[in-house]
Design a protein around this motif. Structure first.
Motif, PDB file in Angstrom:
ATOM      1  N   LEU A 116       0.865  -1.175   0.000  1.00  0.00           N
ATOM      2  CA  LEU A 116       0.000   0.000   0.000  1.00  0.00           C
ATOM      3  C   LEU A 116       0.898   1.221   0.000  1.00  0.00           C
ATOM      4  O   LEU A 116       1.570   1.490   1.002  1.00  0.00           O
ATOM      5  N   ALA A 117       0.930   1.932  -1.147  1.00  0.00           N
ATOM      6  CA  ALA A 117       1.849   3.063  -1.311  1.00  0.00           C
ATOM      7  C   ALA A 117       3.281   2.573  -1.051  1.00  0.00           C
ATOM      8  O   ALA A 117       3.744   1.662  -1.714  1.00  0.00           O
ATOM      9  N   THR A 118       3.958   3.123  -0.052  1.00  0.00           N
ATOM     10  CA  THR A 118       5.338   2.716   0.230  1.00  0.00           C
ATOM     11  C   THR A 118       5.421   1.656   1.323  1.00  0.00           C
ATOM     12  O   THR A 118       6.503   1.204   1.681  1.00  0.00           O
ATOM     13  N   GLU A 119       4.273   1.241   1.870  1.00  0.00           N
ATOM     14  CA  GLU A 119       4.265   0.256   2.953  1.00  0.00           C
ATOM     15  C   GLU A 119       4.168  -1.157   2.384  1.00  0.00           C
ATOM     16  O   GLU A 119       3.507  -1.396   1.373  1.00  0.00           O
ATOM     17  N   GLN A 120       4.831  -2.099   3.034  1.00  0.00           N
ATOM     18  CA  GLN A 120       4.828  -3.491   2.586  1.00  0.00           C
ATOM     19  C   GLN A 120       4.696  -4.420   3.791  1.00  0.00           C
ATOM     20  O   GLN A 120       5.280  -4.198   4.840  1.00  0.00           O
ATOM     21  N   LEU A 121       3.897  -5.483   3.633  1.00  0.00           N
ATOM     22  CA  LEU A 121       3.714  -6.490   4.675  1.00  0.00           C
ATOM     23  C   LEU A 121       3.874  -7.877   4.069  1.00  0.00           C
ATOM     24  O   LEU A 121       3.638  -8.077   2.862  1.00  0.00           O
ATOM     25  N   GLN A 122       4.233  -8.828   4.911  1.00  0.00           N
ATOM     26  CA  GLN A 122       4.286 -10.232   4.525  1.00  0.00           C
ATOM     27  C   GLN A 122       3.212 -10.985   5.313  1.00  0.00           C
ATOM     28  O   GLN A 122       3.247 -11.008   6.550  1.00  0.00           O
ATOM     29  N   LEU A 123       2.265 -11.550   4.603  1.00  0.00           N
ATOM     30  CA  LEU A 123       1.229 -12.363   5.240  1.00  0.00           C
ATOM     31  C   LEU A 123       1.584 -13.822   5.020  1.00  0.00           C
ATOM     32  O   LEU A 123       1.758 -14.261   3.876  1.00  0.00           O
ATOM     33  N   LYS A 124       1.678 -14.585   6.100  1.00  0.00           N
ATOM     34  CA  LYS A 124       2.099 -15.976   6.000  1.00  0.00           C
ATOM     35  C   LYS A 124       1.003 -16.903   6.496  1.00  0.00           C
ATOM     36  O   LYS A 124       0.376 -16.646   7.531  1.00  0.00           O
ATOM     37  N   ALA A 125       0.787 -17.977   5.731  1.00  0.00           N
ATOM     38  CA  ALA A 125      -0.274 -18.920   6.072  1.00  0.00           C
ATOM     39  C   ALA A 125      -0.039 -20.224   5.336  1.00  0.00           C
ATOM     40  O   ALA A 125       0.563 -20.235   4.250  1.00  0.00           O
ATOM     41  N   PRO A 126      -0.515 -21.342   5.882  1.00  0.00           N
ATOM     42  CA  PRO A 126      -0.409 -22.608   5.145  1.00  0.00           C
ATOM     43  C   PRO A 126      -1.331 -22.668   3.928  1.00  0.00           C
ATOM     44  O   PRO A 126      -1.015 -23.331   2.945  1.00  0.00           O
ATOM     45  N   VAL A 127      -2.464 -21.967   3.994  1.00  0.00           N
ATOM     46  CA  VAL A 127      -3.429 -21.988   2.887  1.00  0.00           C
ATOM     47  C   VAL A 127      -3.482 -20.626   2.209  1.00  0.00           C
ATOM     48  O   VAL A 127      -3.707 -19.600   2.860  1.00  0.00           O
ATOM     49  N   ILE A 128      -3.268 -20.639   0.894  1.00  0.00           N
ATOM     50  CA  ILE A 128      -3.372 -19.432   0.079  1.00  0.00           C
ATOM     51  C   ILE A 128      -4.489 -19.653  -0.939  1.00  0.00           C
ATOM     52  O   ILE A 128      -4.535 -20.689  -1.615  1.00  0.00           O
ATOM     53  N   VAL A 129      -5.377 -18.685  -1.055  1.00  0.00           N
ATOM     54  CA  VAL A 129      -6.522 -18.790  -1.964  1.00  0.00           C
ATOM     55  C   VAL A 129      -6.506 -17.609  -2.927  1.00  0.00           C
ATOM     56  O   VAL A 129      -6.487 -16.451  -2.498  1.00  0.00           O
ATOM     57  N   ALA A 130      -6.517 -17.901  -4.223  1.00  0.00           N
ATOM     58  CA  ALA A 130      -6.632 -16.862  -5.251  1.00  0.00           C
ATOM     59  C   ALA A 130      -8.102 -16.674  -5.593  1.00  0.00           C
ATOM     60  O   ALA A 130      -8.765 -17.603  -6.049  1.00  0.00           O
ATOM     61  N   ALA A 131      -8.605 -15.462  -5.354  1.00  0.00           N
ATOM     62  CA  ALA A 131     -10.007 -15.148  -5.630  1.00  0.00           C
ATOM     63  C   ALA A 131     -10.101 -13.818  -6.365  1.00  0.00           C
ATOM     64  O   ALA A 131     -11.081 -13.095  -6.233  1.00  0.00           O
ATOM     65  N   HIS A 132      -9.068 -13.511  -7.134  1.00  0.00           N
ATOM     66  CA  HIS A 132      -8.967 -12.187  -7.759  1.00  0.00           C
ATOM     67  C   HIS A 132      -9.606 -12.098  -9.132  1.00  0.00           C
ATOM     68  O   HIS A 132      -9.551 -11.056  -9.785  1.00  0.00           O
ATOM     69  N   GLY A 133     -10.212 -13.157  -9.610  1.00  0.00           N
ATOM     70  CA  GLY A 133     -10.880 -13.114 -10.898  1.00  0.00           C
ATOM     71  C   GLY A 133      -9.931 -13.302 -12.055  1.00  0.00           C
ATOM     72  O   GLY A 133      -8.700 -13.286 -11.908  1.00  0.00           O
ATOM     73  N   SER A 134     -10.507 -13.471 -13.230  1.00  0.00           N
ATOM     74  CA  SER A 134      -9.702 -13.745 -14.419  1.00  0.00           C
ATOM     75  C   SER A 134      -9.257 -12.482 -15.140  1.00  0.00           C
ATOM     76  O   SER A 134      -8.428 -12.549 -16.048  1.00  0.00           O
ATOM     77  N   TRP A 135      -9.819 -11.327 -14.769  1.00  0.00           N
ATOM     78  CA  TRP A 135      -9.449 -10.077 -15.441  1.00  0.00           C
ATOM     79  C   TRP A 135      -8.371  -9.316 -14.704  1.00  0.00           C
ATOM     80  O   TRP A 135      -7.843  -8.331 -15.206  1.00  0.00           O
ATOM     81  N   GLU A 136      -8.042  -9.738 -13.489  1.00  0.00           N
ATOM     82  CA  GLU A 136      -7.115  -8.988 -12.650  1.00  0.00           C
ATOM     83  C   GLU A 136      -5.707  -9.006 -13.244  1.00  0.00           C
ATOM     84  O   GLU A 136      -5.116 -10.055 -13.464  1.00  0.00           O
TER      85      GLU A 136
END
Length: 400
Positions: A143-163
């Motif tokens: 977000l702008a100049t800020e960065q985070l790392q989100l860590k999890a065993p399960v990752i789900v892509a729900a961003h659609g086919s146009w993203e």
């Protein structure tokens, strides 16, 4: 800075929020990453079939949906060259019929329900990188100049086919003459019967109309790129949406009559190209829901249903396991892919056939001829498209 969750979901549309709510109801810690600010308008038909209203109840937004959605759709129709043809909308279990609610409202209701259920929402953050790991994967969000790392065993892509983007789940955009581009607008006023949802068929494309919330008449349509080029040559208006709209009015008297006296409410929206087909529901240790898992031609008006149901099905399959190590994730992925295909493959293939017929040379005329003689085929098509197909029953683990 690292933040740890059980699941990280990229995308807060109906598929992503359905998965998030389902997992949160199991006691999992869940994060959603959404790049857009809400409310947002989307190129979408906005119709939700009756069977999904029960699912919205389980997601916690059924009452709000009923309070705000447009009137029940009790009839379907074909608007093409010639007179309109109508037939009853098939009913599923119970007495309810499907209704339409704008995505600017529906998406907000679902995301609010996710927040209320304990889901952590990062909005408007953008996911820029996914790195797979044996125990936990990492999602980089910015977000702008800020960065985070989100860590999890399960990752789900729900961003659609146009993203657009460089995530491993983003689809490559290839421009081809036979690609379909989507357009959408709301109108105030008009003469469409309030319980009617017509399929619109015209040379090179197809679409639909339905009354949504706040007396908005929703019109959405797709047109092949090559047909769009021809429509723009024939139109005095310079925009692609208006050129296609004029093309529809010339060929579909039912649309012209339904919109007589109506006023455009807000700008036209455009998106695409759409990417119909069945893709891998689980690959590279990333689960996929919604359009990124598989996409139907919008001719059958099942986009929202498939999104909601795919997210809920994934949550149910993951819920069969107390912990999500690599073995459990792979097993859940196989089960999810199997249930997904059983639930959606037939309607995707049907939509492909109908789309090919409607947009072929003289296809719209042939559809009108056949349906005029056999109006019940409209009801049959609605049933085959999944509008009465119930979801499997699941029992998920509850994590303390």
């Amino acid at each position: 800075m690292d933040k740890h969750f059980d699941a990280v979901i990229v995308g807060a549309g109906p598929a992503g929020t359905a998965a998030a709510i389902g997992l949160a109801q199991q006691g999992r810690s869940v994060a959603i990453v959404e790049r857009s600010e809400f409310p947002r308008r989307k190129v979408c038909g906005e119709f939700t079939s009756a069977i999904n209203v029960d699912l919205l109840d389980q997601l916690g937004v059924g009452a709000e949906f009923r309070a705000q959605a447009g009137p029940e759709v009790r009839r379907v129709a074909l608007f093409a060259a010639g007179d309109a043809v109508e037939a009853p909308m098939p009913k599923g279990q119970g007495t309810a019929f499907g209704r339409a609610l704008g995505r600017d409202i529906l998406d907000g209701l679902l995301l609010d329900a996710a927040r209320a259920g304990g889901v952590t929402v990062f909005q408007p953050w953008r996911a820029t990188k996914i790195v797979a790991g044996v125990e936990r994967s990492s999602v980089t969000i910015e977000l702008a100049t800020e960065q985070l790392q989100l860590k999890a065993p399960v990752i789900v892509a729900a961003h659609g086919s146009w993203e657009p983007g460089k995530l491993p789940t983003n689809l490559t955009k290839i421009n081809r003459p036979h690609d379909f581009l989507g357009f959408k607008a709301h109108f105030i006023g008009g003469r469409l019967p309030r319980d009617l949802m017509p399929l619109i068929a015209f040379p090179g494309g197809y679409g639909g109309m339905v009354w949504a919330d706040h007396d908005r008449l929703s019109l959405s349509f797709c047109i092949r790129r090559d047909a769009l080029v021809a429509a723009r040559r024939a139109s005095s208006d310079g925009s692609a949406a208006e050129a296609t709209f004029n093309h529809i009015l010339r060929y579909c008297p039912g649309v012209a009559e339904a919109l007589r006296g109506a006023e455009l409410a807000g700008p036209w929206l455009a998106a695409g190209p759409i990417r119909p087909g069945i893709r891998r529901a689980y690959a590279d240790d990333i689960f996929r829901v919604g359009n990124v898992a598989g996409e139907s031609h919008p001719i059958i008006a099942e986009g929202i249903a498939m999104a909601l149901q795919s997210g809920w099905i994934l949550a149910a399959q993951l819920g069969q396991f107390d912990t999500w190590d690599s073995t459990a994730r792979a097993a859940a992925g196989r089960a999810y892919a199997s249930v997904w295909r059983n639930q959606f493959a037939t309607r995707i293939r049907l939509a492909s056939v109908l789309s090919g017929l409607a947009t072929s040379t003289n296809g719209a005329k042939l559809m009108h001829l056949v349906i005029s003689r056999f109006p019940v085929s409209l009801s049959t098509g609605a049933r085959l498209s999944g509008k009465t197909k119930t979801l499997p029953k699941f029992t998920a683990c509850i994590v303390k």
